[in-house]
Design an enzyme around this catalytic site. Structure first.
Site, PDB file in Angstrom:
ATOM      1  CG  HIS A 136      -1.695   1.260   1.430  1.00 42.17           C
ATOM      2  ND1 HIS A 136      -2.759   1.629   0.641  1.00 42.17           N
ATOM      3  CD2 HIS A 136      -1.532   2.256   2.337  1.00 42.17           C
ATOM      4  CE1 HIS A 136      -3.239   2.797   1.052  1.00 42.17           C
ATOM      5  NE2 HIS A 136      -2.502   3.204   2.075  1.00 42.17           N
ATOM      6  CD  GLU A 203      -6.036   0.959   8.337  1.00 42.35           C
ATOM      7  OE1 GLU A 203      -5.719   0.879   9.558  1.00 42.35           O
ATOM      8  OE2 GLU A 203      -5.970   2.022   7.693  1.00 42.35           O
ATOM      9  CG  ASP A 235      -8.198   4.998   8.115  1.00 40.65           C
ATOM     10  OD1 ASP A 235      -8.897   5.837   8.704  1.00 40.65           O
ATOM     11  OD2 ASP A 235      -7.050   5.233   7.688  1.00 40.65           O
ATOM     12  CD  GLN A 242      -5.005  10.695   2.602  1.00 40.72           C
ATOM     13  OE1 GLN A 242      -5.994  10.093   2.207  1.00 40.72           O
ATOM     14  NE2 GLN A 242      -3.910  10.091   3.019  1.00 40.72           N
ATOM     15  CE  LYS A 255      -6.055   8.347   5.878  1.00 46.02           C
ATOM     16  NZ  LYS A 255      -6.029   6.966   5.366  1.00 46.02           N
TER      17      LYS A 255
END
EC number: 3.7.1.2
Lengths: 429, 429
Positions: A136, A203, A235, A242, A255
């Protein structure tokens, strides 16, 4: 420690638990639930049922830990019990649910899971999100910095940042599409409005059991003892927000509008058979610094868990279609173990508390069928994903549900699952 | 609202309160204290004394708010009271402490502050640190990016990030020098060891009163109603750790080993006379986006507070010297108002809760006599500061204490102070 509670031949008199994809008697995850007519309390999932642990303890069926701990409305104190006490509790629950002689006594404390409401399992004091999914980090880094996807610190520092505890919600609670500032690359000024690039992130969550005092780091060799269990964590991320806000202090409003977790804590004890060696680092990568290196952790610190993400659009629901799988991949694509992120977090003396939640960061596989976010799957929104309804997606749309699942498996053992982590996106208000 | 509790002519029968630098009867800040022989409880500072509000309420002297709220061990519920209720409580306390007829009844509920212990005033659910001191952002940005000190988002986005709630401690609790990874520029690999560039940061803390539901933003016009009060905040920072770890997700272990706050909540009500207009933005700067703009907030959203930082080394203490002033400057060097950071924080639907703490970020003046951190004062450690003992400092040494103070002042009103925010650095373990 692998013991008789992991015996593949063990069965429960709760018959639907036997062969259950998530909750056979070898799992016994803890959560906070309320039956249709009652208050929130501690329970354990068994098949399609929930055992009311609080009431069973109050009735004298569970005395291996103080009844006070089991009558609380959060699992914080239970999580903080010494491993031996948590194991004793697991053994007692296992006995209650496997020995047919207990059927008559225990059955009154079972509830159909479908008729119950699930809550956050713990009062989360602090929530920290890491970034240990190296594929990632590579994929996302390449979108922002094609020549330099991984920053120089990545292979030395388990990168993490603090997240928002107040907006974590259990599976099933819908989220409102957030508004925020976003700036198109070809204009000077940002605008404020609904997020246009809403994403999920697949996650694992790590539940802290026993804490540490402020100023007293947790040695890496002890870190595993501070991990009480695991869950799934979505998440949710507003990618346009962002991109504009994150420098220089990191993600914030992109987030913190909501994070979704699976409500069951799959305990470290239940996961004992599924521990595997941490994958060897590629040749040329630095060894972990000594405060992050423990031979036992390297040998047993990864987990044989398969992670999957699914999408279910409004039209798919209307058409009666099942959720569409976006990705599937192993949890072992973590550059750091759970024990390493715990030891790192406390290495400066920062105090962790029972019920704190650590996210691993998005866990992606090296290939696109295992990417853990739409940002990666659609290459930053440049390539559309086509759903079975012929709808196309670059990011998550209103009415879409995202579902995450996880299953731990090992030869000779009964697989156990995490239950669902799902939430639907509602339009901005 | 300015009312009779701000009357400069008002005096207390607690005589040492009159003319007290911090706590005259016009202030009445709330905190959690324990007397020498008792449990933690709610109190109010008056001069060098503390009024035991909990016991006074239990004795029937305060009935304007539910006694249950005043008997709690944190101020969270009190903070969440509607402004009118908080004001009524302030008026009652003011009457108790100004009317000489109450002296006999109330005196038994007074304790010498020196004999009491102070605690965190609230259970802090989430802590967020902002970055609104534009001169600090400029100074620090220039150290890292000489050509481009302020990033393009700074004048649009009130930059903030989540911090660690668990490691916030009240004034007086020493901190252990953290260990961490640091990497010298001329070597390839980092090492792990005690921080060599330990710094303080001079900030205001904003206490959230009433919260908002998840998914329900707080309009800028209402944001001030969600601010219950203010404190001082020292956001201790490990600069060497920060430089190595902070990309791409922001500061983490460099900031979360301990933060120190002054234990008294100076209420929004007490600060009413000290509200001033937010300074005009320089010509060429963008106007705040509509969700951050409110004419009333612009007219009254800044505070006439002077902030100071002091250092006291071990040798200075041994020599009986007073603390040495490192800086002094106005709190109005904030690019965004407190209401703007609240509105921004909730603009994506993120839910704030009573007792949440927001830091402003370091507030520096434009000139070096008002720099709010050693990083700025010593220009990244390149220039030494010489103390009255001839000791030199680039960063904070073991045995040093850092003290922060704040005083609000306005013509025609009695100045009020925040009390001390101080802590000593202990060696790494």
């Amino acid at each position: 420690m692998i013991d008789q509670t992991h015996d593949a031949a063990a069965t429960s008199w709760v018959e639907r638990a036997n062969g259950h994809a998530d909750f056979p008697v070898q799992n016994l995850p803890f959560g906070i639930f309320s039956p249709a007519d009652g208050e929130p309390r501690i329970g354990v999932a068994i098949g399609d049922s929930i055992l009311d642990v609080a009431s069973a303890a109050a009735a004298g069926l569970i005395s291996v830990v103080s009844g006070g701990i089991l009558s609380e409305r959060t699992l914080n104190r239970m999580l903080s019990l010494p491993t031996a006490d948590r194991r004793a509790l697991r053994h007692r629950l296992f006995a209650l649910l496997t020995d047919p002689g207990n059927r008559e006594t225990v059955t009154p404390f079972l509830h159909e899971a479908d008729s119950c409401t699930m809550y956050l399992p713990a009062a989360i004091g602090d929530y920290t999100d890491f970034y240990v999914g190296i594929h990632h980090a590579n994929n996302v880094g390449a979108l922002f910095r094609p020549d330099n996807p991984l920053l120089p610190n990545y292979k030395y520092v388990p990168i993490g940042y603090h997240g928002r505890a107040s907006s974590i919600r259990p599976s099933g609670v819908p989220l409102v599409r957030p508004k925020g500032q976003r700036k198109a690359p070809d204009v000077d000024a940002p605008i404020f409005g609904p997020c246009l690039r809403l994403d999920y992130e697949l996650e694992l969550g790590v539940w802290i059991g026993a804490g540490n005092a402020l100023g007293a780091p947790i040695p890496i060799a002890d870190a595993g003892q501070h991990i009480a269990g695991f869950c799934l964590l979505n998440d949710w991320s507003a990618r346009d927000v962002q991109a504009w806000e994150y420098q220089p202090l990191g993600p914030f409003l992109a987030k913190n509008f909501q994070s979704t977790i699976s409500p069951w804590i799959v305990t470290a004890e239940a996961l004992a058979p599924f521990r595997i060696a941490q994958p060897e680092r590629p040749v040329g990568d630095p060894a972990p610094l000594p405060y992050l290196y423990d031979a036992h952790d390297q040998a047993t610190g990864a987990l044989a868990i398969t992670l999957s993400a699914y999408i279910l659009s409004r039209k798919m629901r209307q058409d009666g279609l099942p959720a569409y799988r976006l990705s599937e991949g192993p949890a072992s694509n973590m550059y750091w173990t759970a024990a390493q992120i715990v030891a790192h977090h406390a290495s400066n003396g920062c105090n962790l508390n029972p019920g704190d939640l650590l996210g691993t960061g998005t866990i992606s596989a090296p290939t696109s069928d295992g990417y853990g976010s739409l940002l990666e799957i659609t290459r930053g929104g440049k390539e559309s994903l086509i759903l079975p309804t012929e709808e196309s997606r670059t990011f998550v749309e209103d009415g879409d549900e995202i579902l995450l699942t996880a299953t731990a498996h090992a030869d000779g053992f009964v697989s156990i699952g995490f239950g669902e982590c799902r939430a639907m996106v509602l339009p901005s208000k």
